[in-house]
Write a protein that holds these residues in place. Structure first.
Motif, PDB file in Angstrom:
ATOM      1  N   HIS A 153      -0.252 -28.406   6.691  1.00 49.02           N
ATOM      2  CA  HIS A 153       1.045 -28.671   7.327  1.00 49.02           C
ATOM      3  C   HIS A 153       1.623 -27.383   7.915  1.00 49.02           C
ATOM      4  CE1 HIS A 153       5.403 -29.478   7.575  1.00 49.02           C
ATOM      5  NE2 HIS A 153       5.027 -30.714   7.844  1.00 49.02           N
ATOM      6  N   ASN A 198      -7.916 -22.628  15.196  1.00 52.01           N
ATOM      7  CA  ASN A 198      -7.709 -23.696  16.174  1.00 52.01           C
ATOM      8  C   ASN A 198      -8.831 -23.750  17.205  1.00 52.01           C
ATOM      9  OD1 ASN A 198      -5.294 -24.670  15.105  1.00 52.01           O
ATOM     10  ND2 ASN A 198      -4.129 -23.040  16.063  1.00 52.01           N
ATOM     11  N   SER A 255       8.263 -25.300  19.884  1.00 54.84           N
ATOM     12  CA  SER A 255       8.580 -25.638  21.272  1.00 54.84           C
ATOM     13  C   SER A 255       9.778 -24.836  21.755  1.00 54.84           C
ATOM     14  CB  SER A 255       8.887 -27.133  21.406  1.00 54.84           C
ATOM     15  OG  SER A 255       9.352 -27.425  22.698  1.00 54.84           O
ATOM     16  N   ARG A 261      -0.262 -20.035  23.639  1.00 51.52           N
ATOM     17  CA  ARG A 261       0.618 -20.136  22.481  1.00 51.52           C
ATOM     18  C   ARG A 261       0.512 -18.904  21.600  1.00 51.52           C
ATOM     19  NH1 ARG A 261       0.364 -26.419  20.351  1.00 51.52           N
ATOM     20  NH2 ARG A 261       1.263 -27.352  22.221  1.00 51.52           N
ATOM     21  N   ARG A 319      12.310 -24.128  16.057  1.00 54.62           N
ATOM     22  CA  ARG A 319      12.345 -25.399  15.338  1.00 54.62           C
ATOM     23  C   ARG A 319      13.723 -26.011  15.513  1.00 54.62           C
ATOM     24  NH1 ARG A 319       8.153 -28.123  13.036  1.00 54.62           N
ATOM     25  NH2 ARG A 319       9.587 -28.836  11.441  1.00 54.62           N
ATOM     26  N   GLU A 324       1.687 -24.842  15.261  1.00 55.11           N
ATOM     27  CA  GLU A 324       1.214 -25.354  16.540  1.00 55.11           C
ATOM     28  C   GLU A 324       2.199 -26.309  17.202  1.00 55.11           C
ATOM     29  OE1 GLU A 324      -1.716 -24.628  18.447  1.00 55.11           O
ATOM     30  OE2 GLU A 324      -1.318 -22.948  17.105  1.00 55.11           O
ATOM     31  N   SER A 325       3.268 -26.665  16.490  1.00 54.45           N
ATOM     32  CA  SER A 325       4.207 -27.655  17.032  1.00 54.45           C
ATOM     33  C   SER A 325       5.521 -27.025  17.468  1.00 54.45           C
ATOM     34  CB  SER A 325       4.484 -28.742  15.983  1.00 54.45           C
ATOM     35  OG  SER A 325       5.132 -28.184  14.851  1.00 54.45           O
ATOM     36  N   HIS A 367      13.178 -26.791  21.962  1.00 53.06           N
ATOM     37  CA  HIS A 367      14.012 -27.120  20.806  1.00 53.06           C
ATOM     38  C   HIS A 367      15.278 -26.264  20.796  1.00 53.06           C
ATOM     39  CE1 HIS A 367      10.368 -28.824  18.396  1.00 53.06           C
ATOM     40  NE2 HIS A 367      10.802 -29.633  19.333  1.00 53.06           N
ATOM     41  N   ASP A 407      -0.108 -26.805  11.108  1.00 50.70           N
ATOM     42  CA  ASP A 407       0.394 -27.769  12.090  1.00 50.70           C
ATOM     43  C   ASP A 407       1.755 -27.342  12.628  1.00 50.70           C
ATOM     44  OD1 ASP A 407      -1.800 -29.400  11.963  1.00 50.70           O
ATOM     45  OD2 ASP A 407      -0.952 -30.760  10.472  1.00 50.70           O
ATOM     46  N   MET A 408       2.606 -26.851  11.730  1.00 52.96           N
ATOM     47  CA  MET A 408       3.942 -26.417  12.147  1.00 52.96           C
ATOM     48  C   MET A 408       3.848 -25.277  13.145  1.00 52.96           C
ATOM     49  SD  MET A 408       7.016 -24.613  10.009  1.00 52.96           S
ATOM     50  CE  MET A 408       6.158 -23.030  10.124  1.00 52.96           C
TER      51      MET A 408
END
Length: 446
Positions: free
Chosen positions: A240, A212, A249, A281, A315, A246-247, A252, A243-244
């Motif tokens: 993907h 990243n 939270s 992160r 998630r 990094e996404s 959630h 990406d997951m």
């Protein structure tokens, strides 16, 4: 509705037909096509309406299905006028339409999936049985019109009142959504909730921040101005996955808290931490009994292997997990726990598709199927350290045996014998080592 994927001449796979069960395992020889097929399954689940699969639909409708296209446009127009409408289409016609799109777009689809035009597929089709009628209902609401597919239980809402001039556009969207449902099954509207866990997940977890830092665009996207021999792109499932990671939270509300807590207690013996209270992160590991967390690079391979699953607590929801070799780096005892985890995730509503070389995982699943069939009493489950969530129905499991024949691989769906799956590749390997052990002992005795 029984739905299967028909595949020919894909990598080393000569021919197979795959129907995805709540738990599907690909077992067999190395270099026989298991990961290829797992990536394709992920691609099916992750495909959105903008996917290469659905390109050229308008031309196909106008040239080969003009009457069906006009019927749908008329249905849209009348629905926009405030008349409650209903239209029925044979699933045979829709599957034929979908397979024509797949025939013309299959190579583009797999090339995009693997980021390589060298990856092609001979046949890629969908088989749906038995034949039935798909019913679409149209009803005007205050802000627009709702179109609802009764069989697929999904809806499409269009805002605005200019249905007449947009009838063709809306008709194509309705067709696309129905075809997407036939292509993907009930996961049609959950593309972003399908996750691929690659075999190299430890390496990616440890290198995630470095990737990243330099920018994943540079790391996995080959541009026209860059030497294609200089940088090799990742496949879409791996992109993907990154990406997951990094996404995630903290906001959630996870549905998997109990499962993650069990994993941390029985498999990781510590907690995986992530969030704003840490270093950006960064993902860290807090061992049981310790007050000092550790960066992942200083932890054991078991922790780094399990970390992507432990992060389920960050998630909101998932629909499916495509899992390469879940037994990676796990001691035989933990491989049994992994079998337990797969069953629990399935019973929690996740579709699990995995490649595996672990006879222990397969045998654990066999045992859980037997217990389910026997309706095992609570005292037996307690004695075995199991709960109702650990058992799984035999009909919810599919196992496919991959056999390397040299230039190609054969893929066979295993039929349960005496209530369990018998994997020949595992049995043969175990018998061979037992025979060699006996020969060594005989020689030693002489």
């Amino acid at each position: 509705m029984k739905r299967s994927l028909v595949i020919e001449d894909f990598g080393k796979i000569r021919k197979t037909e795959i129907d995805i069960s709540p738990l599907t395992l690909f077992v067999g020889d190395n270099n026989s096509g298991k990961s290829y097929l797992l990536s394709l399954v992920w691609g099916v689940y992750a495909a959105e309406t903008e996917s290469a699969v659905f390109q050229g639909l308008e031309e196909l409708l106008e040239e080969d299905y003009a009457q069906a296209y006009e019927n749908m446009r008329e249905f849209v127009r009348k629905s926009g006028e405030g008349l409650k409408q209903e239209i029925k289409i044979s699933s045979q016609v829709l599957v034929e339409m979908l397979n024509k799109l797949l025939a013309q777009n299959k190579d583009k689809f797999v090339a995009g999936l693997f980021n390589s035009e060298q990856v092609t597929i001979g046949t890629f089709a969908v088989n749906v049985e038995p034949e039935f009628e798909v019913t679409i209902e149209g009803q005007k609401e205050e802000s627009g019109v709702l179109f609802y597919c009764r069989e697929g239980s999904f809806g499409m809402r269009f805002h605005g009142r200019r249905m007449e001039e947009n009838a063709g556009f809306i008709a194509r969207i309705v067709f696309t959504d129905i075809l997407q449902w036939l292509f993907k099954g009930d996961a049609a509207y959950h593309s972003f909730n399908t996750v691929y866990l690659p075999a190299a997940r430890t390496g990616f977890m440890l290198a995630k921040n470095v990737i990243n830092k330099v920018g994943r665009q540079v790391a996995y996207d080959v541009s026209e101005s860059r030497d294609k021999e200089e940088i090799q792109p990742f496949t879409k499932p791996i992109i993907h996955f990154l990406d997951m990671m990094e996404s995630l939270s903290l906001e959630h509300e996870t549905e998997y808290g109990d499962i993650v807590a069990w994993m941390e207690a029985s498999m990781a013996h510590g907690r995986v931490q992530y969030g704003s209270d840490l270093n950006g992160r960064e993902i860290r590991y807090l061992p049981d009994g310790s007050e000092q967390s550790l960066p992942l690079r200083t932890t054991s391979a078991v922790v780094t292997e399990l970390t992507p699953l432990l992060l389920l607590k960050y998630r909101r929801s998932l629909e499916a997990i495509c899992y390469e070799e879940p037994e990676m780096c796990l001691h035989p005892r933990l491989q049994q726990e992994m079998g337990k985890l797969l069953a629990r995730l399935v019973n929690h509503g996740l579709c699990m598709v995995a490649t595996t070389h672990s006879d222990i995982i397969v045998q654990h699943i066999n045992n859980m199927c037997r217990l389910k069939e026997m309706a095992a009493p609570g005292e037996l489950l307690e004695r075995l350290g199991l709960t109702e969530d650990d058992m799984i129905r035999l009909q919810d499991v599919s196992i496919y045996q991959f056999t390397d024949m040299g230039e190609y691989s054969e893929v066979e769906k295993l039929v349960p014998e005496d209530g369990e799956f018998k994997v020949k590749t595992f049995t043969d390997a175990l018998m061979e080592i037992l025979e060699r052990t006996a020969e060594v002992q005989d020689f030693e005795g002489e």
